[in-house]
Design an enzyme around this catalytic site. Structure first.
Site, PDB file in Angstrom:
ATOM      1  CG  HIS A 270      -1.697  -1.256   1.394  1.00 39.02           C
ATOM      2  ND1 HIS A 270      -2.786  -1.597   0.629  1.00 39.02           N
ATOM      3  CD2 HIS A 270      -1.486  -2.298   2.248  1.00 39.02           C
ATOM      4  CE1 HIS A 270      -3.230  -2.791   1.003  1.00 39.02           C
ATOM      5  NE2 HIS A 270      -2.463  -3.233   1.970  1.00 39.02           N
TER       6      HIS A 270
ATOM      7  CB  SER B 114      14.584  16.886 -19.674  1.00 36.99           C
ATOM      8  OG  SER B 114      13.786  18.058 -19.735  1.00 36.99           O
TER       9      SER B 114
END
Length: 480
Positions: free
Chosen positions: A179, A303
């Protein structure tokens, strides 16, 4: 306003509508000999020639006597030497016939017109066949050869790479996350082993799907066959012929083989791909956490505006292509088993997209493999997270407390750890205050998040056996 000559574009890597035929061609071109239009035509030629040779072996068909070795070799050379120029010649004939399978028949008659032994029986090319007799076997052979030569080896390479990671990282402890929250530690290698074994099981299912064929005429009853030669056992002849091509035989068919095996095959590939998506996303997450660094390559840019970026592009590329592949494979799996009455033509057009679906799968496999080669474990980051997560020892402590009858062990550890910062010192202080046998207490005091890994390392080191690998090579069936 003119179109600037755009309407005159010729097909090239720049003008191809599919990126598989353009940008990604070098990564998927190994499939082209099998799953392209060329591949389909080549396997149609193979089926037509093999069927004529089969007819020559049936004693009752006196009109087609046994071929000499010279004639047989000539026809087999037509198969083995089938070239792109041959395929283009078939397409040229098709422009006149407007029928792709009939074009193959006419092509073979032309090729054999100077071979008297063959030309005198050339009308027995395509004897008693419907086009789908030829097509269904060609499609099965396209799948058979592409799986055996390209797809299954790529799957094996993926599984092998993950097994190698499993063993290399078997003893590197890692904080688990359930979780998204800190959980009982594992090892990096064991987490890689899970994917290797999952993929291996699915790859085994893929290799066990029997590729099927039919050869029973226009509606599956040998109608024309039995009128022409009623004394011949046509169902047995058809079975022998289909099996001689390395395929399973389906005796209960309409005009088409119902494609149930293709649905099963593609469903299994979808599941293999789903597992690989899970792997891609986990690795992406581990890179984000800093557990893996990516080896950079001189000149590459991550990038266009942020110079520091080294993005996990290979795993992202893989995930995207797996989604595209699964969309196509799922559609084919759902569509192909459905055909109106004794057949409609909807299967014919969609079967031409098998190469696209398997091409995106192959592209994804190779992207993941490329990404794996760039990974470098960052043990410092792994250790940092473990050092900050002493609360994960609540599980073994409360389990030992249960063994020795300490009251409310879960509740006491919950009070100590839930929503609170837990340190090595606070955990040791808690253990010191427990009423436990000295040996049990000593074992707990020696426990750290780094050593609390259970059998993870052993599971990782045993991965080859679980994944059916010997010396890094898959033992699984590759007969497809």
């Amino acid at each position: 306003m003119g179109d600037g000559g755009l309407s005159d574009f010729e097909l090239s890597s720049l003008t191809a509508l599919s990126p598989l035929d353009g940008r990604y061609w070098n990564k998927v071109k190994d499939l082209a000999p099998f799953l392209s239009e060329y591949g389909l035509i080549r396997f149609r030629v193979l089926v037509e020639i093999k069927w004529l040779m089969m007819l020559s072996q049936i004693p009752e068909i006196t009109e087609v006597p046994c071929f000499s070795n010279e004639a047989r070799h000539y026809m087999l050379d037509l198969i083995d030497g089938f070239s792109e120029s041959d395929a283009l010649e078939v397409k040229k004939i098709e422009r006149v016939t407007n029928h792709d399978v009939k074009a193959v028949e006419y092509f073979l008659k032309e090729k054999c017109q100077d071979q008297p032994e063959i030309s005198k029986v050339s009308e027995f090319f395509h004897f008693a066949c419907t086009s789908e007799d030829i097509n269904n076997l060609a499609h099965a052979l396209m799948l058979k050869e592409s799986l055996k030569t390209v797809v299954l080896p790529a799957m094996n390479e993926l599984i092998g790479a993950m097994c190698k990671m499993s063993k290399a990282y078997a003893d590197i402890p890692m904080l688990s996350r359930t979780h998204g929250q800190p959980a009982s530690p594992t090892t990096l290698g064991k987490e890689m082993a899970i994917f290797a074994v999952r993929l291996s099981k699915e790859r085994q299912r893929i290799s066990q799907v029997q590729l099927m064929g039919k050869f029973a005429g226009a509606v599956g009853n040998y109608n024309a066959h039995l009128v022409a030669y009623p004394q011949v056992n046509w169902p047995q002849i058809a079975e022998d012929f289909v099996k001689s091509l390395g395929l399973g035989f389906n005796p209960y068919v309409t005009q088409i083989e119902p494609h149930d095996y293709i649905a099963s095959l593609f469903h299994s590939i979808v599941q293999f791909n789903n597992i690989l998506v899970d792997f891609d996303r986990d690795i992406w997450g581990y890179i984000s956490l800093g557990y893996f660094k990516q080896i950079t390559k001189a000149g590459e840019i991550g990038s266009s505006t942020m110079p520091h970026k080294v993005n996990p592009i290979d795993f992202e590329n893989s995930e995207g292509n797996l989604g595209k592949a699964n969309a196509g494979l799922s559609f084919l799996s759902m569509k192909l088993p459905i055909s109106r009455w004794q057949r409609d033509l909807t299967d014919s057009t969609v079967l031409r997209s098998m190469g696209e679906a398997l091409g995106h799968s192959l592209l994804a496999y190779r992207s993941t493999l490329q990404g794996i080669t760039k990974l470098q474990v960052n043990e410092t980051r792994l250790h940092e997270d473990l050092n900050q997560s002493w609360e994960v020892l609540a599980e073994p402590i409360q389990t030992v407390m249960r063994r020795y009858g300490v009251a409310e062990p879960y509740e006491k550890l919950k009070e100590l750890t839930r929503g609170r910062a837990v340190t090595k010192e606070s955990m040791r202080e808690f253990i010191q205050g427990l009423e436990l046998p000295e040996e049990a207490k000593s074992n707990l005091l020696e426990l750290t998040p780094h050593t609390y890994i259970g059998a993870a390392a052993e599971l990782a080191r045993s991965v080859d056996v679980a994944a059916n690998l010997v010396n890094g090579v898959s033992e699984l069936n590759t007969s497809n």
